[in-house]
Design an enzyme around this catalytic site. Structure first.
Site, PDB file in Angstrom:
ATOM      1  N   THR A  11       0.816  -1.218   0.000  1.00 20.42           N
ATOM      2  CA  THR A  11       0.000   0.000   0.000  1.00 20.42           C
ATOM      3  C   THR A  11       0.843   1.258   0.000  1.00 20.42           C
ATOM      4  O   THR A  11       0.518   2.238  -0.684  1.00 20.42           O
ATOM      5  CB  THR A  11      -0.943  -0.003   1.214  1.00 20.42           C
ATOM      6  OG1 THR A  11      -1.888  -1.077   1.067  1.00 20.42           O
ATOM      7  CG2 THR A  11      -1.699   1.311   1.339  1.00 20.42           C
ATOM      8  N   THR A  84       1.008  -4.025   4.513  1.00 22.48           N
ATOM      9  CA  THR A  84       0.764  -4.335   5.925  1.00 22.48           C
ATOM     10  C   THR A  84       0.081  -5.682   6.147  1.00 22.48           C
ATOM     11  O   THR A  84       0.050  -6.171   7.277  1.00 22.48           O
ATOM     12  CB  THR A  84      -0.094  -3.238   6.576  1.00 22.48           C
ATOM     13  OG1 THR A  84      -1.347  -3.141   5.897  1.00 22.48           O
ATOM     14  CG2 THR A  84       0.623  -1.896   6.548  1.00 22.48           C
ATOM     15  N   ASP A  85      -0.471  -6.290   5.097  1.00 21.54           N
ATOM     16  CA  ASP A  85      -1.198  -7.550   5.271  1.00 21.54           C
ATOM     17  C   ASP A  85      -0.376  -8.605   5.991  1.00 21.54           C
ATOM     18  O   ASP A  85      -0.912  -9.391   6.785  1.00 21.54           O
ATOM     19  CB  ASP A  85      -1.642  -8.113   3.912  1.00 21.54           C
ATOM     20  CG  ASP A  85      -2.824  -7.371   3.327  1.00 21.54           C
ATOM     21  OD1 ASP A  85      -3.431  -6.558   4.037  1.00 21.54           O
ATOM     22  OD2 ASP A  85      -3.139  -7.619   2.139  1.00 21.54           O
TER      23      ASP A  85
END
Length: 319
Positions: A11, A84-85
């Protein structure tokens, strides 16, 4: 005082393409150039360009080897930008693969650069500040977002969209950034490191849920080299599972974690069928304070290494 900045995508590095979709597009250099306050003495590397969900442990092994070369050449720290997943897992893998004192700081963004209030630039500045700080030496790999510094072994992504998504439910953050300064308020008692794996084993994760009879466990285990079971509470499963798990644990390592994501797996509190004491007696390995996701990363790296192949997976490695 060189800091390595390696971009993996995610992201923080996303922008709109010609069709209007938000996709990984910005290079590591683009990210650094957007934050002039970072200053110089950086080596910037675009290492991968993909969402966090598509990263592999093999990517992290390769990245760890690259960072080891840079540290041997005098780099004082490293910053990894990514989606960030999977940060709570990738950071722990990098922590396990890094035996040196130089800090490795993983960061990302919850809001992509096309949105108002994008948090990527502030997180990147904070991460580089931590990587340069003598206060961070010896901490291993840490995760820095929203001006909080989290140990890789503790951190969890606890919200799908909040900019304050990352927490350390067992132990709290290691420290904070305040007025551009790194403030460490607690340190881990110890760190663990493991050699880079020689192979990539297949390690599964199975979560206990209400009413599941466990009949799928043997089917899953047939294709695995190791298994993590995320049990209820302090490490409990339905009584219908125990014979199946005992049989599986006789063939492959089975680690018992908690699905709660915080606290510790018990070892001697309950004795009913399917309790933690019963399961440990049947050969399962308690995960200690590691959550199920981190226990799976550790088991993967252990099974890929020479020591586990020679001596088996031992309970003390999870404490």
């Amino acid at each position: 005082m060189t800091v390595v900045v390696a971009g993996l995508g995610g992201t923080i590095a996303m922008a709109r393409d010609s069709s209007g979709r938000v996709v990984p597009k910005l290079s590591a250099r683009d990210l650094v150039d957007a934050v002039p306050e970072i200053g110089g003495d950086l080596e910037v590397i675009s290492f991968r360009d993909q969402p966090g969900a598509s990263l592999l442990i093999e990517d992290l092994v390769e990245l760890s080897a690259l960072l080891a070369e840079r540290f041997a050449g005098g780099a004082v720290g490293a910053v990894i930008t990514q989606g960030t997943d999977t940060i709570e897992e990738t950071a722990y893998a990098l922590d396990l693969l890094h035996a040196g004192d130089q800090p490795i700081v993983v960061t990302g963004a919850m809001r992509n650069p096309t949105l108002p209030g994008a948090d990527g630039p502030a997180n990147l500045l904070a991460a580089v500040t931590v990587a340069r700080s003598s206060q961070a030496r010896g901490l291993g790999c840490v995760v820095v977002l929203a001006d909080e510094i989290h140990a890789a072994s503790r951190v969890r992504k606890a919200h799908s969209t909040s900019v304050a998504a990352f927490v350390s439910p067992t132990g709290g953050p290691l420290g904070y950034l305040m007025e551009g300064q790194v403030r460490i308020v607690n340190r881990p008692l110890r760190r663990r490191s493991v050699p880079a794996p020689r192979r990539q084993p297949r390690v599964g994760l199975y979560t206990a849920t209400l009413g599941d009879d466990g009949s799928l466990l043997p089917v899953l285990a047939e294709r695995l080299d190791g298994l993590v079971v995320a049990g209820f509470g302090v490490g409990h499963v339905p009584a219908s599972w125990v014979e199946r798990l005992e049989e599986i644990a006789g063939r492959i390592p089975v680690v018992l974690a908690s699905r709660t994501g915080a606290g510790f797996v018990a070892t001697d509190s309950y004795g009913f069928s399917g309790s933690e004491r019963d399961l440990i007696g049947r050969g399962l390995i308690p995960a200690g304070g590691l959550d199920a996701y981190k226990a799976r990363v550790l088991l993967h790296l252990l099974l890929g290494g020479a020591e586990a192949a020679a001596h088996g997976v031992r309970e003390e490695w999870f404490h």
